[in-house]
Design a protein around this motif. Structure first.
Motif, short mmCIF file in Angstrom:
data_model
loop_
_atom_site.label_atom_id
_atom_site.label_comp_id
_atom_site.label_asym_id
_atom_site.label_seq_id
_atom_site.Cartn_x
_atom_site.Cartn_y
_atom_site.Cartn_z
N ASN A 1 28.33 -6.49 5.25
CA ASN A 1 26.92 -6.35 4.91
C ASN A 1 26.64 -5.00 4.26
N VAL A 2 25.60 -4.96 3.44
CA VAL A 2 25.06 -3.70 2.94
C VAL A 2 23.62 -3.63 3.47
N VAL A 3 23.35 -2.66 4.34
CA VAL A 3 22.05 -2.57 5.00
C VAL A 3 21.27 -1.40 4.41
N PHE A 4 20.07 -1.71 3.87
CA PHE A 4 19.19 -0.65 3.40
C PHE A 4 18.29 -0.22 4.56
N GLY A 5 18.03 1.08 4.65
CA GLY A 5 17.03 1.57 5.59
C GLY A 5 17.60 2.37 6.73
N THR A 6 18.92 2.53 6.82
CA THR A 6 19.50 3.26 7.93
C THR A 6 18.97 4.68 7.99
N ALA A 7 18.85 5.32 6.82
CA ALA A 7 18.29 6.67 6.79
C ALA A 7 16.83 6.65 6.38
N ALA A 8 16.45 5.67 5.53
CA ALA A 8 15.07 5.64 5.04
C ALA A 8 14.09 5.36 6.18
N ALA A 9 14.35 4.33 6.96
CA ALA A 9 13.59 4.04 8.18
C ALA A 9 12.09 4.16 7.99
N LEU B 1 0.82 -1.20 0.00
CA LEU B 1 0.00 0.00 0.00
C LEU B 1 0.86 1.26 0.00
N THR B 2 1.51 1.58 1.13
CA THR B 2 2.39 2.76 1.14
C THR B 2 3.75 2.45 0.55
N GLN B 3 4.12 1.16 0.52
CA GLN B 3 5.39 0.69 -0.06
C GLN B 3 6.60 1.35 0.60
N GLN B 4 6.52 1.59 1.91
CA GLN B 4 7.62 2.21 2.65
C GLN B 4 8.26 1.26 3.66
N THR B 5 7.72 0.08 3.82
CA THR B 5 8.28 -0.92 4.73
C THR B 5 8.23 -2.28 4.04
N PHE B 6 8.92 -3.23 4.65
CA PHE B 6 8.90 -4.59 4.14
C PHE B 6 7.87 -5.40 4.94
N ALA B 7 6.94 -6.03 4.21
CA ALA B 7 5.96 -6.89 4.87
C ALA B 7 6.55 -8.25 5.21
N LYS B 8 7.57 -8.64 4.45
CA LYS B 8 8.23 -9.92 4.68
C LYS B 8 9.74 -9.76 4.52
N ASN B 9 10.47 -10.62 5.24
CA ASN B 9 11.93 -10.74 5.10
C ASN B 9 12.70 -9.52 5.55
N ALA B 10 12.08 -8.63 6.33
CA ALA B 10 12.83 -7.49 6.87
C ALA B 10 13.83 -8.00 7.90
N THR B 11 14.94 -7.26 8.06
CA THR B 11 15.95 -7.64 9.04
C THR B 11 15.81 -6.86 10.34
N ASP B 12 14.67 -6.18 10.52
CA ASP B 12 14.33 -5.59 11.81
C ASP B 12 12.83 -5.72 12.03
N VAL B 13 12.40 -5.59 13.26
CA VAL B 13 11.01 -5.81 13.61
C VAL B 13 10.09 -4.82 12.92
N ASN C 1 11.77 -1.94 8.48
CA ASN C 1 12.43 -0.81 7.81
C ASN C 1 13.69 -1.20 7.05
N THR C 2 14.30 -2.32 7.39
CA THR C 2 15.61 -2.61 6.79
C THR C 2 15.64 -3.99 6.12
N ASP C 3 16.55 -4.09 5.17
CA ASP C 3 16.87 -5.36 4.52
C ASP C 3 18.37 -5.39 4.33
N THR C 4 18.96 -6.57 4.39
CA THR C 4 20.42 -6.68 4.43
C THR C 4 20.95 -7.65 3.38
N LEU C 5 21.93 -7.18 2.63
CA LEU C 5 22.73 -8.01 1.73
C LEU C 5 23.98 -8.42 2.49
N SER C 6 24.19 -9.72 2.70
CA SER C 6 25.34 -10.20 3.46
C SER C 6 26.33 -10.89 2.53
#
Length: 432
Positions: free
Chosen positions: A270-278, A168-180, A183-188
Motif C-alpha cells: 500500500n501507499v498511504v497518504f497522511g502519515t505526516a500530513a494528518a 473549505l479548509t481542504q485538509q481532510t477527506f470528506a469521503k472515502n478516507a481510510t481512517d475515521v 486524514n488518510t487515503d490509501t492506494l492498494s
C-alpha cells in the motif's frame, strides 16, 4: 536447472543406430560440452540395467557419482552409449548399444540436472529428434517443445486513491478516507512473483514504484513531502525504504530483504497518504494519478525490468460541484456579464469563488447561498464585490459549490446591448 525430456519412438531403431538431438538457438550447451571433454568428445554411458537407467559419467569413475545426464529406460531392454556434445551445432548425440534394438512404441527420458550441467535456456525453445542406422539410413525424425515463456512478475491496483477532499479548509477527506478522522487515503496494490512455479526464474530483490500526479498543493509553508506518504504491507509500515516527491512524482522500493515482498502471490503493498500530513496540510486536487513499476533482480547483467506503466491509480478531487468559466470579463463599459445557477436539490448550497485575471492576479471570496430548487443569478457586480476584483478584469472564475455533482448547473453570458453571447463553462466542455 533440471531439464527432463521424454521421447516416444515410433519406428524400430536397431542397435548401433545414432540418435541426434538438435536444440534451437535458445538453448546453450557450452558448459555441458566442456564437462563432456570438448566438442564431439565421446563419453561412455554407465548403464544400470537392473534399475533401468543410464548415467553419463563425466567423472570417469564408471558409476553415477559424477552424473549430470540420466537416461531412464523403464522396462525397455535397450541401452545407450557414446554420448557427445557439439555446442556450436546445438547437438547431443548417442548410440543404441549393441545387443537390443529400440522397438516401436518404446519410450525413454533424458534428464539434464544440476547447475553444473550448463544448459542455459533463454526463452521458448524446442528440440529436433533424428535417428539413422549404422550405415546412415534415416529412420525417424520429429520436433517437440521443451520450454515455454511466461510472465514471472505482475502488479495490479486493487484500490486507487479515491479520497474526496473537504472543500473549505481542504485538509481532510470528506469521503472515502481510510481512517475515521479523514486524514488518510490509501492506494492498494497486489504484486505477484511466480518464481516458485517456474523452472528458470529471476531472483527478485525489490519492486520499485513510481506514482505520478499533481501533488503540488500550492502551499509554500506546508507543501507535501515524501514523509506525507508511507508505503506499507497491509498495516505494517515498510522500514528503511525511501519515499520522495518532486511535486508530481513519488518513488519507493518494496524490498525483499526487508520482508516486504517475496516469491509468491498476493504481496499486498500500500501507499498511504497522511502519515505526516494528518489533517494539517492542504490536499491537492491531483487529476489522474498513474502508477508504474519495475523490478530489480540479483541476476548478473539484468537491468531493472518494467512490469507496468501508467496504471490508473485514482485521483483526489473536491467533494463538491466545481464549475469553471474560463473567460468572464467584468467591469467593461457597455458590457454586462452574469451567470445563472439552477440548484436542482432541495438543499441550499454555499459557494466559494476563486479567480485569476489577465495579469496573473489571484482572487477568492464567498457568494450568497444557492437556494434549493431555485435559479439564482450572480451579476458581474456581485462577483467583483466578492472577489474585490477591479473593473476591466478578464477573469477565469471557479465556483466551488457545496452540492453533489450534477445537482447544480450553470449558464453564463455577456450582453453588449445588441444581444447575448453565451460563455463556455466547464460543464458544457465536459471538464471535471
Amino acid at each position: 536447472m533440471t531439464l527432463p525430456i521424454d521421447f516416444v519412438i515410433n519406428k524400430v531403431t536397431p542397435a548401433a543406430s545414432v540418435i541426434t538431438l538438435t536444440f534451437d538457438s535458445k538453448v546453450d550447451l557450452d558448459t555441458l560440452e566442456t564437462l563432456a571433454g570438448g566438442e564431439d568428445e565421446v563419453v561412455d554411458i554407465f548403464n544400470d540395467i537392473t534399475n533401468g537407467k543410464g548415467y553419463v559419467d563425466f567423472g570417469g569413475t564408471g558409476d553415477a557419482t559424477s552424473t549430470e545426464v540420466v537416461f531412464n529406460y523403464g522396462t525397455g531392454s535397450f541401452t545407450f552409449d557414446r554420448f557427445a556434445v557439439n555446442a556450436d551445432a546445438g547437438t547431443i548425440t548417442f548410440e543404441v548399444n549393441l545387443g537390443n534394438a529400440i522397438t516401436a512404441d518404446s519410450a525413454f527420458r533424458m534428464t539434464i540436472s544440476g547447475a553444473a550441467a550448463g544448459v542455459d535456456i533463454s526463452g521458448a525453445s524446442s528440440v529436433a529428434y533424428s535417428s539413422v542406422d549404422s550405415v546412415d539410413n534415416a529412420i525417424e525424425t520429429g520436433v517437440g517443445q521443451i520450454a515455454t515463456e511466461t510472465q514471472q512478475f505482475s502488479l495490479t491496483v486493487s484500490t486507487g486513491f479515491n479520497g474526496r477532499i473537504e472543500r473549505l479548509t481542504q485538509q481532510t477527506f470528506a469521503k472515502n478516507a481510510t481512517d475515521v478522522a479523514g486524514n488518510t487515503d490509501t492506494l492498494s496494490t497486489i504484486f505477484i512473483d511466480r518464481a516458485a512455479s517456474l523452472e528458470a526464474s529471476l531472483t527478485l530483490t525489490a519492486v520499485n514504484y513510481t506514482v505520478e500526479g499533481d501533488f503540488d498543493n500550492g502551499v509554500t509553508a506546508s507543501p507535501l513531502v515524501g514523509a506525507d506518504f508511507v508505503a506499507d504491507v497491509a498495516t505494517t509500515p515498510i522500514a528503511g525504504t525511501e519515499v520522495l516527491t518532486d511535486e508530481d512524482t513519488l518513488t519507493f522500493s518494496a524490498i525483499v530483504a526487508d520482508g516486504i515482498v517475496s516469491n509468491g502471490a498476493n504481496n499486498l503493498v500500500n501507499v498511504v497518504f497522511g502519515t505526516a500530513a494528518a489533517g494539517s496540510k492542504v490536499i491537492p486536487q491531483t487529476g489522474m494519478i498513474d502508477l508504474s513499476a519495475t523490478v530489480s533482480v540479483s541476476d548478473a547483467g539484468v537491468d531493472p525490468i518494467k512490469v507496468v506503466t501508467d496504471l490508473d491509480a485514482g485521483s483526489w478531487a473536491l467533494d463538491a460541484t466545481v464549475i469553471n468559466i474560463p473567460y468572464f470579463p467584468v467591469g467593461f463599459d457597455g458590457l454586462s456579464t452574469s451567470v445563472h445557477f439552477a440548484n436542482e436539490s432541495a438543499n441550499d448550497a454555499d459557494v466559494i469563488v476563486t479567480a485569476i485575471d489577465q495579469a496573473g492576479n489571484e482572487y477568492s471570496g464567498t457568494m450568497a447561498d444557492l437556494a434549493g430548487d431555485t435559479v439564482t443569478k450572480y451579476s458581474q457586480g456581485a462577483i467583483m464585490s466578492a472577489l474585490s476584483a477591479p473593473a476591466g478584469s478578464k477573469l477565469s472564475v471557479t465556483f466551488n459549490i457545496d452540492a453533489n455533482d450534477g445537482d447544480v448547473n450553470a449558464y453564463a453570458f455577456s450582453n453588449a446591448g445588441t444581444g447575448r453571447q453565451a460563455l463556455v463553462t466547464s460543464q458544457e466542455k465536459g471538464i471535471k
